[in-house]
Design a protein around this motif. Structure first.
Motif, PDB file in Angstrom:
ATOM      1  N   ARG A  12     -35.205  78.622  31.332  1.00 15.93           N
ATOM      2  CA  ARG A  12     -34.563  77.497  32.010  1.00 15.93           C
ATOM      3  C   ARG A  12     -35.302  77.156  33.297  1.00 15.93           C
ATOM      4  O   ARG A  12     -35.749  78.046  34.022  1.00 15.93           O
ATOM      5  CB  ARG A  12     -33.092  77.805  32.340  1.00 15.93           C
ATOM      6  N   GLY A  13     -35.423  75.857  33.553  1.00 18.30           N
ATOM      7  CA  GLY A  13     -36.102  75.410  34.758  1.00 18.30           C
ATOM      8  C   GLY A  13     -35.572  74.078  35.232  1.00 18.30           C
ATOM      9  O   GLY A  13     -34.792  73.414  34.528  1.00 18.30           O
ATOM     10  N   LEU A  14     -36.014  73.685  36.406  1.00 20.64           N
ATOM     11  CA  LEU A  14     -35.502  72.469  37.046  1.00 20.64           C
ATOM     12  C   LEU A  14     -36.641  71.727  37.720  1.00 20.64           C
ATOM     13  O   LEU A  14     -37.571  72.340  38.241  1.00 20.64           O
ATOM     14  CB  LEU A  14     -34.411  72.854  38.055  1.00 20.64           C
ATOM     15  N   THR A  15     -36.552  70.391  37.720  1.00 24.15           N
ATOM     16  CA  THR A  15     -37.464  69.570  38.515  1.00 24.15           C
ATOM     17  C   THR A  15     -36.646  68.719  39.481  1.00 24.15           C
ATOM     18  O   THR A  15     -35.567  68.230  39.141  1.00 24.15           O
ATOM     19  CB  THR A  15     -38.338  68.666  37.634  1.00 24.15           C
ATOM     20  N   GLY A  35     -41.379  87.465  40.951  1.00 22.01           N
ATOM     21  CA  GLY A  35     -40.660  88.695  41.222  1.00 22.01           C
ATOM     22  C   GLY A  35     -39.401  88.494  42.025  1.00 22.01           C
ATOM     23  O   GLY A  35     -38.629  89.444  42.212  1.00 22.01           O
ATOM     24  N   GLY A  36     -39.174  87.263  42.507  1.00 20.90           N
ATOM     25  CA  GLY A  36     -37.968  86.955  43.275  1.00 20.90           C
ATOM     26  C   GLY A  36     -36.870  86.396  42.396  1.00 20.90           C
ATOM     27  O   GLY A  36     -36.869  86.569  41.172  1.00 20.90           O
ATOM     28  N   GLU A  37     -35.943  85.689  43.007  1.00 20.25           N
ATOM     29  CA  GLU A  37     -34.784  85.169  42.286  1.00 20.25           C
ATOM     30  C   GLU A  37     -35.125  83.979  41.406  1.00 20.25           C
ATOM     31  O   GLU A  37     -34.626  83.840  40.290  1.00 20.25           O
ATOM     32  CB  GLU A  37     -33.686  84.790  43.286  1.00 20.25           C
ATOM     33  N   VAL A  38     -35.947  83.071  41.915  1.00 21.13           N
ATOM     34  CA  VAL A  38     -36.379  81.894  41.172  1.00 21.13           C
ATOM     35  C   VAL A  38     -37.745  81.491  41.718  1.00 21.13           C
ATOM     36  O   VAL A  38     -37.923  81.400  42.925  1.00 21.13           O
ATOM     37  CB  VAL A  38     -35.362  80.732  41.302  1.00 21.13           C
ATOM     38  N   VAL A  39     -38.713  81.293  40.834  1.00 19.51           N
ATOM     39  CA  VAL A  39     -40.065  80.979  41.294  1.00 19.51           C
ATOM     40  C   VAL A  39     -40.141  79.473  41.560  1.00 19.51           C
ATOM     41  O   VAL A  39     -39.914  78.668  40.660  1.00 19.51           O
ATOM     42  CB  VAL A  39     -41.137  81.377  40.261  1.00 19.51           C
ATOM     43  N   VAL A  40     -40.443  79.117  42.788  1.00 18.02           N
ATOM     44  CA  VAL A  40     -40.450  77.713  43.182  1.00 18.02           C
ATOM     45  C   VAL A  40     -41.891  77.211  43.300  1.00 18.02           C
ATOM     46  O   VAL A  40     -42.734  77.819  43.951  1.00 18.02           O
ATOM     47  CB  VAL A  40     -39.705  77.511  44.516  1.00 18.02           C
ATOM     48  N   ASN A  41     -42.132  76.070  42.645  1.00 15.18           N
ATOM     49  CA  ASN A  41     -43.431  75.387  42.683  1.00 15.18           C
ATOM     50  C   ASN A  41     -44.557  76.254  42.138  1.00 15.18           C
ATOM     51  O   ASN A  41     -45.548  76.532  42.811  1.00 15.18           O
ATOM     52  CB  ASN A  41     -43.741  74.866  44.089  1.00 15.18           C
ATOM     53  N   THR A  42     -44.388  76.650  40.878  1.00  9.83           N
ATOM     54  CA  THR A  42     -45.431  77.415  40.192  1.00  9.83           C
ATOM     55  C   THR A  42     -46.720  76.605  40.078  1.00  9.83           C
ATOM     56  O   THR A  42     -47.813  77.169  39.991  1.00  9.83           O
ATOM     57  CB  THR A  42     -44.972  77.828  38.788  1.00  9.83           C
ATOM     58  N   SER A  74     -29.002  80.465  37.043  1.00  9.20           N
ATOM     59  CA  SER A  74     -29.583  80.636  35.708  1.00  9.20           C
ATOM     60  C   SER A  74     -31.036  80.196  35.629  1.00  9.20           C
ATOM     61  O   SER A  74     -31.666  80.340  34.575  1.00  9.20           O
ATOM     62  CB  SER A  74     -28.769  79.840  34.681  1.00  9.20           C
ATOM     63  N   LEU A  75     -31.579  79.644  36.705  1.00  5.09           N
ATOM     64  CA  LEU A  75     -32.932  79.106  36.673  1.00  5.09           C
ATOM     65  C   LEU A  75     -33.982  80.209  36.791  1.00  5.09           C
ATOM     66  O   LEU A  75     -33.842  81.132  37.589  1.00  5.09           O
ATOM     67  CB  LEU A  75     -33.128  78.110  37.819  1.00  5.09           C
ATOM     68  N   ASP A  76     -35.049  80.072  36.007  1.00  6.11           N
ATOM     69  CA  ASP A  76     -36.185  80.967  36.120  1.00  6.11           C
ATOM     70  C   ASP A  76     -37.242  80.407  37.063  1.00  6.11           C
ATOM     71  O   ASP A  76     -37.991  81.166  37.687  1.00  6.11           O
ATOM     72  CB  ASP A  76     -36.815  81.194  34.740  1.00  6.11           C
ATOM     73  N   PHE A  77     -37.317  79.068  37.147  1.00  2.00           N
ATOM     74  CA  PHE A  77     -38.281  78.432  38.035  1.00  2.00           C
ATOM     75  C   PHE A  77     -37.755  77.057  38.424  1.00  2.00           C
ATOM     76  O   PHE A  77     -36.841  76.507  37.782  1.00  2.00           O
ATOM     77  CB  PHE A  77     -39.665  78.285  37.363  1.00  2.00           C
ATOM     78  N   ALA A  78     -38.323  76.489  39.465  1.00  3.86           N
ATOM     79  CA  ALA A  78     -37.974  75.137  39.899  1.00  3.86           C
ATOM     80  C   ALA A  78     -39.201  74.489  40.517  1.00  3.86           C
ATOM     81  O   ALA A  78     -39.918  75.120  41.303  1.00  3.86           O
ATOM     82  CB  ALA A  78     -36.827  75.163  40.912  1.00  3.86           C
ATOM     83  N   GLU A  79     -39.455  73.248  40.129  1.00  2.00           N
ATOM     84  CA  GLU A  79     -40.474  72.438  40.776  1.00  2.00           C
ATOM     85  C   GLU A  79     -39.743  71.511  41.746  1.00  2.00           C
ATOM     86  O   GLU A  79     -38.985  70.636  41.316  1.00  2.00           O
ATOM     87  CB  GLU A  79     -41.253  71.619  39.737  1.00  2.00           C
ATOM     88  N   VAL A  80     -39.938  71.716  43.034  1.00  2.00           N
ATOM     89  CA  VAL A  80     -39.200  70.948  44.036  1.00  2.00           C
ATOM     90  C   VAL A  80     -40.155  70.087  44.850  1.00  2.00           C
ATOM     91  O   VAL A  80     -41.350  70.349  44.930  1.00  2.00           O
ATOM     92  CB  VAL A  80     -38.352  71.848  44.959  1.00  2.00           C
ATOM     93  N   HIS A  81     -39.590  69.073  45.478  1.00  2.00           N
ATOM     94  CA  HIS A  81     -40.369  68.052  46.176  1.00  2.00           C
ATOM     95  C   HIS A  81     -40.705  68.529  47.589  1.00  2.00           C
ATOM     96  O   HIS A  81     -39.947  68.345  48.530  1.00  2.00           O
ATOM     97  CB  HIS A  81     -39.562  66.751  46.226  1.00  2.00           C
TER      98      HIS A  81
END
Length: 391
Positions: free
Chosen positions: A366-369, A319-326, A278-285
């Protein structure tokens, strides 16, 4: 328990600032957070504050929390300093959410700050190293690059991950960071650049490693009882999870994942009632390129062993499944240890309120950190969703 919302968030620029102090950087972040609140808020509205910092270089080791909150005018507001290495301000946000959900506070400031560039390279390596296992890693000469290089080597051996896939992480994050005016290394790089950079700790090279950075970030967390005083639209903290693990890499059963991240994510997803799909983006470490690849797997964005293809196929890009580290991630935006977790929340706030400019993920709801301490001794995950709260 009451719902918690982020109604404002801001940061300083991340980079090298010889004319700034930890107080002035925190003031910049605090002012930006206050200015981002749609409604009126001032220092009298805050019930509590939580500040994350490692205290790199030995400055103000004691009472660094009150040192910065008093400086910005939060006189008399109880302030707690959190030290959980690179996850310090991620945990500060978690404590702010806990204070709000418990009913002990309605408005809490959560932030972090670090000054890292005014010390020598040897001193900086020392202060970074104290977040690793002391007796058998740091005192034997192991650096964090060396620890993550071991993880990269293990991932390559088990799953066939390649240096080219590691380099794609750098190319993607630099492309995102080039659109972030706050980024430390706000420039693009080619795959050739990322492949041919000098080796730091084999198989990791310079473009696979984040920079040491100065900076501060802050978020304002409020309860459902007062949220409509400050915003018409806010980030609901849908889920939060945290976990600890052995501090030393050598103490763990596997080198190819970060169990604390997986446990923290599972808790956050369960609380939120939605999962990674369900995530649109995620900021990951992404302190190192391999850390981002492992995060894909630990957070459930892909199956174990699929992370290399996940990035090269564009599934973690626009354009992918979830944009990581925008934001550009730690790799491009920078990694001021104590400010990193709160800085991720700043990006989530911008994305979910439509204020991310060229980096905006269209229609993000929806997003995640995901914030990690050391090589995985601590991890904290927050799941957010945009919500109309009315006025």
């Amino acid at each position: 328990m009451r719902d918690a919302y982020v109604v404002g968030a801001g940061q300083s620029d991340f980079g090298s600032f010889p004319d700034e102090s930890y107080r002035s950087l925190f003031e910049t972040a605090f002012d930006a957070a206050v200015d981002s609140v749609a409604g009126s808020i001032d220092t009298d509205n805050f019930d509590e504050a939580v500040v994350g910092t490692l205290g790199v270089g030995g400055r103000q080791l004691g009472l660094s929390g009150p040192a910065v909150t008093e400086h910005v005018g939060l006189h008399g507001v109880p302030t707690t300093r959190v030290e959980n290495a690179c996850a310090a301000s991620g945990y500060a946000v978690r404590q702010a959410v806990q204070a709000v959900k418990s009913g002990m506070a309605d408005v809490v400031l959560a932030g972090g700050v670090e000054v890292m560039t005014d010390a020598s390279g040897d001193a900086t390596k020392y202060w970074l190293g104290v977040s690793g296992e002391t007796e058998w890693e740091r005192l034997s000469g192991t650096t964090f690059a060396g620890v993550y290089a071991q993880m990269a080597s293990a991932h390559m051996a088990e799953y066939g991950t390649t240096r080219e896939q590691l380099s794609h992480v750098a190319v993607k994050n630099h492309a995102h960071g080039a659109d972030n005016p706050h980024a430390h290394l706000g420039f693009t790089c080619s795959l050739e650049d990322a492949m041919d950079a000098p080796v730091v700790a084999d198989p990791l090279n310079l473009y696979h490693c984040c920079p040491t950075t100065d900076g501060a970030a802050a978020a304002i967390v409020v309860s459902e009882d007062v949220v409509d005083q400050y915003a018409d639209e806010a980030l609901r903290v849908a889920g939060v999870g945290a976990a600890s693990d052995r501090v030393g890499l050598f103490q763990r059963d596997s080198y190819v994942n970060v169990p604390a991240s997986a446990e923290a994510a599972a808790t956050a997803y369960e609380m939120a009632g939605f999962g990674p799909e369900s995530l649109d983006f995620a900021e990951v470490h992404d302190c190192f390129a391999i850390a981002e690849l492992m995060a894909y797997e630990d957070l459930g964005l892909c199956e174990p062993g699929e992370s290399g293809a996940f990035v090269t196929d564009g599934r973690s890009d626009y354009g992918g499944e979830v944009v990581v580290n925008t934001s550009g991630g730690l790799k491009s935006k920078g990694h001021p240890i104590g400010a990193t977790g709160a800085g991720q929340v700043v990006e989530a706030f911008k994305q979910l309120t439509g204020q991310a400019g060229e980096r905006q993920v269209e229609g993000a709801t929806r997003g995640l950190t995901h914030n990690v301490g050391g090589s995985g001794g601590a991890a904290v995950v927050h799941a957010f969703e945009r919500e109309e709260v009315g006025a």
